[in-house]
Design an enzyme around this catalytic site. Structure first.
Site, PDB file in Angstrom:
ATOM      1  N   ASP A  45      97.857   6.197  11.337  1.00  0.00           N
ATOM      2  CA  ASP A  45      98.657   7.247  11.894  1.00  0.00           C
ATOM      3  C   ASP A  45      98.749   6.978  13.498  1.00  0.00           C
ATOM      4  O   ASP A  45      97.960   6.431  14.152  1.00  0.00           O
ATOM      5  CB  ASP A  45      97.403   8.838  12.079  1.00  0.00           C
ATOM      6  CG  ASP A  45      98.382   9.957  11.791  1.00  0.00           C
ATOM      7  OD1 ASP A  45      99.424   9.759  11.387  1.00  0.00           O
ATOM      8  OD2 ASP A  45      97.521  10.966  11.879  1.00  0.00           O
ATOM      9  N   GLU A  62     104.538  10.326  11.058  1.00  0.00           N
ATOM     10  CA  GLU A  62     104.207   9.286  11.729  1.00  0.00           C
ATOM     11  C   GLU A  62     102.912   8.710  11.014  1.00  0.00           C
ATOM     12  O   GLU A  62     102.236   7.502  11.409  1.00  0.00           O
ATOM     13  CB  GLU A  62     103.462   9.642  12.944  1.00  0.00           C
ATOM     14  CG  GLU A  62     102.368  10.424  13.122  1.00  0.00           C
ATOM     15  CD  GLU A  62     102.509  11.982  12.940  1.00  0.00           C
ATOM     16  OE1 GLU A  62     101.677  12.729  13.474  1.00  0.00           O
ATOM     17  OE2 GLU A  62     103.591  12.265  12.546  1.00  0.00           O
TER      18      GLU A  62
END
Length: 308
Positions: A176, A220
């Site tokens: 992440d 993301e």
């Protein structure tokens, strides 16, 4: 994608004379030709080479082509990635229908005519190119050119089955980008897209083995599958990846952990868990959550945390 003159064709036949006839018909096309004389050798070639088309004799010394075709098609990896063309001396509508129903693409009857063979192969290779092109767009994230979520689910299932069969570990990394929402909100979505591409480029630079697979699975969020790699090796990989991203020096003045774009990484493997896809993903997600709790910009596995 395959080029017509670089296509790999596997000839499966136990008759040396027939093999030479087919080779003589195809040699001027610059195809890369492979030979197998039985079912066992066929499976060995397919395991080592990315074959595009199989010319498969119906009768083999250790079985029959129908059963071998069914076995090949039962492997998800070969479901859409190769064409199978049966070769037989005996015309049988019943046998032809059976072969087509279990995954054959076409039939050629012996004695093999050179023009017919060339035309049938050309048709199959054209269709295969179209299929692979469609598959590429269906499985690739357009922004980063990494695999998408669909590709991730399919590949992870394949690698877990292969790892369990061969008795080797498979590691999963869930990544992440730290404080990416703040990045998007302040730099704007076009710059956010550029950031995602830069992160993807860093990931690609570290996935150097053919058995390293990278995907963008969310906004993301990225995932990496490392075959034949335990958590300890995956942790070393994760640290190299974090360093590679930092080396790109992507400014992020709105991050709470660095003035550059960084990432948090969760790691799970089949040694500490099982070859169950749901359990492996859940464990990697749990490790990612703990990496964020630990301050972000670090990697965590079930064994230990590697932080800056």
């Amino acid at each position: 994608m395959i080029n017509k003159n670089s296509a790999k064709i596997l000839i499966v036949d136990d008759d040396p004379t027939q093999i030479q006839v087919v080779i003589s018909h195809l040699q001027h096309f610059d195809y890369e030709l492979f030979i197998a004389k039985n079912s066992a050798d066929t499976c060995k070639v397919l395991a080592k080479q990315h074959i595009d088309l199989v010319l498969l004799d119906i009768n083999l010394p250790d079985g029959n082509g129908i059963d071998l075709c069914r076995e090949i098609r039962s492997n998800h990896e070969f479901s859409d990635n190769l064409s199978i063309v049966f070769m037989t001396s005996h015309h049988s509508n019943e046998q032809e229908a059976k072969g087509l129903s279990i995954g054959a693409n076409d039939y050629i009857y012996k004695p093999v005519n050179a023009d017919v063979l060339a035309a049938r192969i050309n048709v199959q290779l054209q269709q295969l190119r179209k299929t692979k092109l469609l598959s590429h767009y269906a499985n690739v994230d357009a922004l980063t050119e990494l695999g998408n979520r669909r590709a991730f689910d399919n590949q992870l299932q394949l690698e877990l089955k292969r790892g369990e069969r061969e008795g080797v570990p498979v590691s999963l990394l869930t990544l992440d980008i730290d404080f990416f929402k703040a990045y998007n909100d302040n730099y704007g979505h076009p710059q956010g897209d550029t950031c995602l591409r830069d992160v993807a480029a860093a990931i690609k630079s570290e996935c150097r083995r053919p058995s390293d697979f990278a995907f963008r699975v969310g906004g993301e969020e990225f995932s990496i599958i490392l075959y034949n790699t335990p958590a300890s090796g995956a942790l070393l990989f994760a640290e190299k990846l974090r360093a590679a991203l930092i080396d790109r020096a992507i400014p992020h003045e709105y991050s709470e952990v660095s003035n550059l774009v960084t990432m948090s990484i969760g790691i799970s493997d089949t040694l500490s868990g099982s070859y169950n896809i749901v359990e492996l993903i859940a464990s990697a997600d749990d490790m990612l959550y703990k990496a964020k709790q630990n301050g972000r910009n670090n990697a965590m596995s079930n064994d230990w945390v590697a932080a800056i």
